[in-house]
Each structure stands twice: as C-alpha cells, then as structure tokens.
Design an enzyme around this catalytic site. Structure first.
Site, mmCIF file in Angstrom:
data_model
loop_
_atom_site.group_PDB
_atom_site.id
_atom_site.type_symbol
_atom_site.label_atom_id
_atom_site.label_comp_id
_atom_site.label_asym_id
_atom_site.label_seq_id
_atom_site.Cartn_x
_atom_site.Cartn_y
_atom_site.Cartn_z
ATOM 1 N N HIS A 215 0.793 -1.229 0.000
ATOM 2 C CA HIS A 215 0.000 0.000 0.000
ATOM 3 C C HIS A 215 0.823 1.276 0.000
ATOM 4 C CE1 HIS A 215 0.984 0.069 4.279
ATOM 5 N NE2 HIS A 215 0.651 1.336 4.268
HETATM 6 C C1 UD1 Z 1 -1.903 5.876 5.491
HETATM 7 C C2 UD1 Z 1 -0.584 6.411 6.050
HETATM 8 C C3 UD1 Z 1 0.440 5.297 6.069
HETATM 9 C C4 UD1 Z 1 -0.079 4.053 6.767
HETATM 10 C C5 UD1 Z 1 -1.400 3.647 6.147
HETATM 11 C C6 UD1 Z 1 -1.980 2.436 6.829
HETATM 12 C C7 UD1 Z 1 -0.053 8.783 5.599
HETATM 13 C C8 UD1 Z 1 0.737 9.714 4.779
HETATM 14 N N1 UD1 Z 1 -0.056 7.479 5.218
HETATM 15 O O1 UD1 Z 1 -1.669 5.510 4.131
HETATM 16 O O2 UD1 Z 1 1.589 5.748 6.763
HETATM 17 O O3 UD1 Z 1 0.859 3.020 6.624
HETATM 18 O O4 UD1 Z 1 -2.312 4.762 6.244
HETATM 19 O O5 UD1 Z 1 -3.053 1.917 6.124
HETATM 20 O O6 UD1 Z 1 -0.669 9.192 6.560
HETATM 21 N N2 UD1 Z 1 -8.681 5.097 0.920
HETATM 22 C C9 UD1 Z 1 -9.936 4.521 0.859
HETATM 23 N N3 UD1 Z 1 -10.615 4.335 2.046
HETATM 24 C C10 UD1 Z 1 -10.100 4.703 3.244
HETATM 25 C C11 UD1 Z 1 -8.835 5.322 3.285
HETATM 26 C C12 UD1 Z 1 -8.136 5.505 2.113
HETATM 27 O O7 UD1 Z 1 -10.428 4.168 -0.193
HETATM 28 O O8 UD1 Z 1 -10.767 4.487 4.271
HETATM 29 C C13 UD1 Z 1 -7.928 5.268 -0.343
HETATM 30 C C14 UD1 Z 1 -8.200 6.548 -1.071
HETATM 31 O O9 UD1 Z 1 -8.036 6.287 -2.441
HETATM 32 C C15 UD1 Z 1 -7.083 7.440 -0.568
HETATM 33 C C16 UD1 Z 1 -5.935 6.460 -0.477
HETATM 34 O O10 UD1 Z 1 -6.535 5.248 -0.039
HETATM 35 O O11 UD1 Z 1 -6.806 8.515 -1.412
HETATM 36 C C17 UD1 Z 1 -4.840 6.885 0.457
HETATM 37 O O12 UD1 Z 1 -5.337 7.068 1.776
HETATM 38 P P1 UD1 Z 1 -4.466 7.866 2.875
HETATM 39 O O13 UD1 Z 1 -5.154 7.833 4.178
HETATM 40 O O14 UD1 Z 1 -4.073 9.200 2.328
HETATM 41 O O15 UD1 Z 1 -3.128 7.045 2.940
HETATM 42 P P2 UD1 Z 1 -2.851 5.465 3.102
HETATM 43 O O16 UD1 Z 1 -2.267 4.976 1.830
HETATM 44 O O17 UD1 Z 1 -4.036 4.764 3.666
#
Ligand code: UD1
Length: 371
Positions: A215
């Site tokens: 991820h």
């Molecule tokens: C975040 C953390 C990462 C951690 C990870 C655990 C940051 C910069 N990154 O990454 O350190 O290892 O969480 O999982 O804070 N999305 C969904 N549903 C959700 C959440 C996210 O669909 O409930 C998708 C969306 O497309 C979103 C993408 O995941 O844009 C990224 O989500 P984000 O929370 O920005 O970062 P993670 O990759 O989850």
C-alpha cells in the site's frame, strides 16, 4: 492521580496501537478521550478494529477523509483546534507516522498542550516517504517521546532529543500476542488448516500460501513500479493471498494493472484477529507495511519486505525479514527462493519488549505530567 488523556487516531495501524493503550489507561483510572480524524473511513480499515479489539467508540469524529497531504493534514488541524481548546487534556497522545499523527502534534503544541508521541524515534532515513516527514516533525514537536526500541532511543539521542525520550517497548507486541493467544485457544493450536477465515476466494488454506499486502505510496503510485511488483507476486510458485488496501485497488485501476492473475488471489483487508490467523496459517509474508513486518516476526513467519529499508531493523537479524526492493532484479528463481524460504532456525530475542508496553506508557504519562 487521574489524568485526562486525549488520543488522536485516524488510520488503521493507529487503531491497533490504540487498543492496548485504551485498556491500560482505563485500568490506571485515567479519563481517555478518543478523537478519530476520519483519515481512514472504510469499515475494513476502521470500524472492524474498534469492534474486533474492544476499543471504546470515539468520543469525537472529525470526518476529514482523503486528500493530498496538505489538504488532509490541514483539515485535521483545523477541526482539532476547537476540540483541544474544549477538552484541555493533560496529554495529547499521537501515534505512529501518518498525516493524522503530525496534525495532532502540531495542533496541540500550538495550543501549549503537552504532546506525547507513541512509537517515537523510528527512522527510515528515506526522505521521499511521507511517513518519514511525519515521524521527524512529530518527534521534534512533542514533549515526551515514547520509544519502542533501543535503536529508536539512539536515533532520538542523535537528534538531541534524549532528555524527552523514554523506552517503553512496543505496544504492538501487547496486542499481537494477546490476539495470537485468543486465536490459538479457539483452534486448540491446530495449525494451519482450521485457522484462516476471510482469505481471498481461490486460496486453498490446506496448501502452502503466502500473505501479501502492498500500500505504500512509493510502491503503488508509479505505474511501472507497481506493475513490476504485481508481476513478481503473480509469478511465484505458491498461491499468494493479496489483502488489498483500497489505495492499491484504486492505483491499480488508474494504471490499468490487473491484480488477480497468476499466483495472486485478491481479497479485502482483514480484521486484526483475521490477519493474525492468516499469518499463522501461512508459509510467510510479503509486504511493505511496517506493522506486518513485525507481526510476522512475532508470529514466527519469515517476511520479505518490498522496500529498500525498514524502520524495524531488529526483524532483519537471523533472516526473519529480508529487504527486496526490486524482486524483478533478483531473477525468478532467486526471487521465488527468497519469498518461499522457510522460517530461520535461530532465536529472535525480544527486541520489542515483553508485551506490557501499554502499562509502561500509562505509568510514564502519570510520572511526567506537568500541572
Ligand atoms: C496511510 C498512512 C500510512 C499508513 C497507512 C496504513 C499517511 C501519509 N499514510 O496511508 O503511513 O501506513 O495509512 O493503512 O498518513 N482510501 C480509501 N478508504 C479509506 C482510506 C483511504 O479508499 O478508508 C484510499 C483513497 O483512495 C485514498 C488512499 O486510499 O486517497 C490513500 O489514503 P491515505 O489515508 O491518504 O493514505 P494510506 O495509503 O491509507
């Protein structure tokens, strides 16, 4: 003395760490206010951890959702200010290295509220990782640095932060070993056939399988890199259960990369006990997650980490964890041998503590409170 402690959480790994902390703060008689930022909002990444790990419901939900780093971090800060002003806790506790962590620390410090950082002092020294910015900035903003390992203490000392640092051990050990024992008690220790539930369709748990997750931004955002990692996983000679984070699913779709092919079977992220069971039933783990590297180590399964470095170098000792930044460059035979290697025949020691870190955190918060 009873304290008021306000936890800021929002992403999946923070909920796992919150579970033992919430239990320890409750046992010590402290008042605990839980603020969920909403960084993770899918039930698979959030709700199942509250129900599965027995965490009290959040007192406040900020509902910020996804966005660019600036948008997400800024939205948490803006929403947190009035909550922190209202609650004025003895400690604001922030966890790990996500955008929610940094936002919580910066908001609190600007309101002159004492901040404690759980899982302080980890470093990848890779300045391209958003998590590395979050760790360094949070450590330098916080008043109390709760470090899981000796190595983390050394990093903090090297940055002039020794006086604010305390080694507590790693709260992930507390939760991982507790859940492992529950899972094993359920099955009478009969591994692996009776264990895993929720594995992707098409995985036969009676045959050897690997658990995989992917991820990180540095692995998912570039189409060529993601394509090559997925090819390498699909070419392995054993079945691979890919527990796909929504970010991976979204980026694969944007880049036109098909995930479910070759050895790969794609499923949803698992609740914590499901993940522990899946790892216990597996031959090994392939991941870019920090938490899962350590869970594999604690559960005695070999791990292959798809990165150039790890914040958990203790897992590398004895070959329990191996870093493979570019599986394609190893060649198919060497890659397959690495990913399917058996568990090493060497003891792992207890670099992450004895599973009572959350109690130590509760005690230190009481000892270091300023009133
Ligand atoms: C975040 C953390 C990462 C951690 C990870 C655990 C940051 C910069 N990154 O990454 O350190 O290892 O969480 O999982 O804070 N999305 C969904 N549903 C959700 C959440 C996210 O669909 O409930 C998708 C969306 O497309 C979103 C993408 O995941 O844009 C990224 O989500 P984000 O929370 O920005 O970062 P993670 O990759 O989850």
């Amino acid at each position: 003395m009873s304290l008021k402690i306000l936890s800021v959480v929002g992403a999946r790994p923070q909920l796992v760490k919150l579970a033992p902390i919430a239990a320890a703060l409750g046992a010590a008689g402290h008042r605990h206010v839980i603020v969920h930022t909403g960084q993770h909002y899918d039930a698979d990444l959030s709700d199942v951890f509250f129900s599965g790990l027995g965490i009290p419901d959040p007192d406040v939900h900020l509902g910020v959702g996804s966005g660019s780093h600036g948008v997400q971090t800024g939205a948490v800060m803006a929403a947190l200010d009035p909550i922190l002003e209202r609650e004025r806790p003895d400690w604001v506790l922030v966890y790990g290295d996500t955008n929610s962590t940094l936002a919580g620390a910066v908001s609190a410090v600007k309101l002159h509220l004492p901040v404690a950082h759980l899982e302080a002092g980890l470093r990848s020294f890779n300045r391209r990782m958003p998590e590395e910015h979050n760790r360094v900035l949070t450590d330098h903003a916080a008043d109390l640095l709760l470090a899981p390992t000796e190595e983390a203490m050394r990093h903090l000392a090297a940055e002039g932060l020794a006086e604010r640092s305390v080694r507590t051990g790693d709260v992930m050990v507390d939760v991982c070993l507790r859940i492992r024992d529950t899972v094993l008690a359920r099955t009478g220790g009969d591994l692996p056939e009776s264990l895993p539930e929720g594995l992707p369709d098409g995985i036969d748990p009676e045959r050897p399988y690997l658990v995989a997750t992917l991820h990180r931004a540095e692995n998912t955002d570039d189409a060529v890199r993601l394509g090559s990692l997925v090819d390498s996983l699909a070419d392995l000679p054993v079945q691979v259960a890919l527990l796909a984070h929504p970010r991976l699913v979204a980026r694969a779709e944007t880049h036109g990369i098909k995930l479910g092919r070759g050895a790969l079977r794609v499923g949803r992220p698992l609740p914590y006990a499901g993940m522990v069971a899946a790892v216990l039933g597996s031959q090994g783990v392939i991941t870019d997650s920090g938490g899962l590297q350590k869970e594999a180590f604690l559960l005695e399964r070999p791990c292959t980490t798809l990165r150039t470095e790890t914040e958990w170098p203790e897992t590398l000792a004895g070959g329990w964890n191996e870093l493979v930044a570019d599986p394609g460059a190893l060649g198919p035979v060497h890659w397959a041998e690495t990913a399917t290697r058996p568990a090493p025949d060497v003891p792992r020691g207890t670099p992450y503590g004895d599973g009572r870190a959350a109690e130590a955190v509760a005690a230190i918060l009481a000892e270091r409170v300023r009133r």
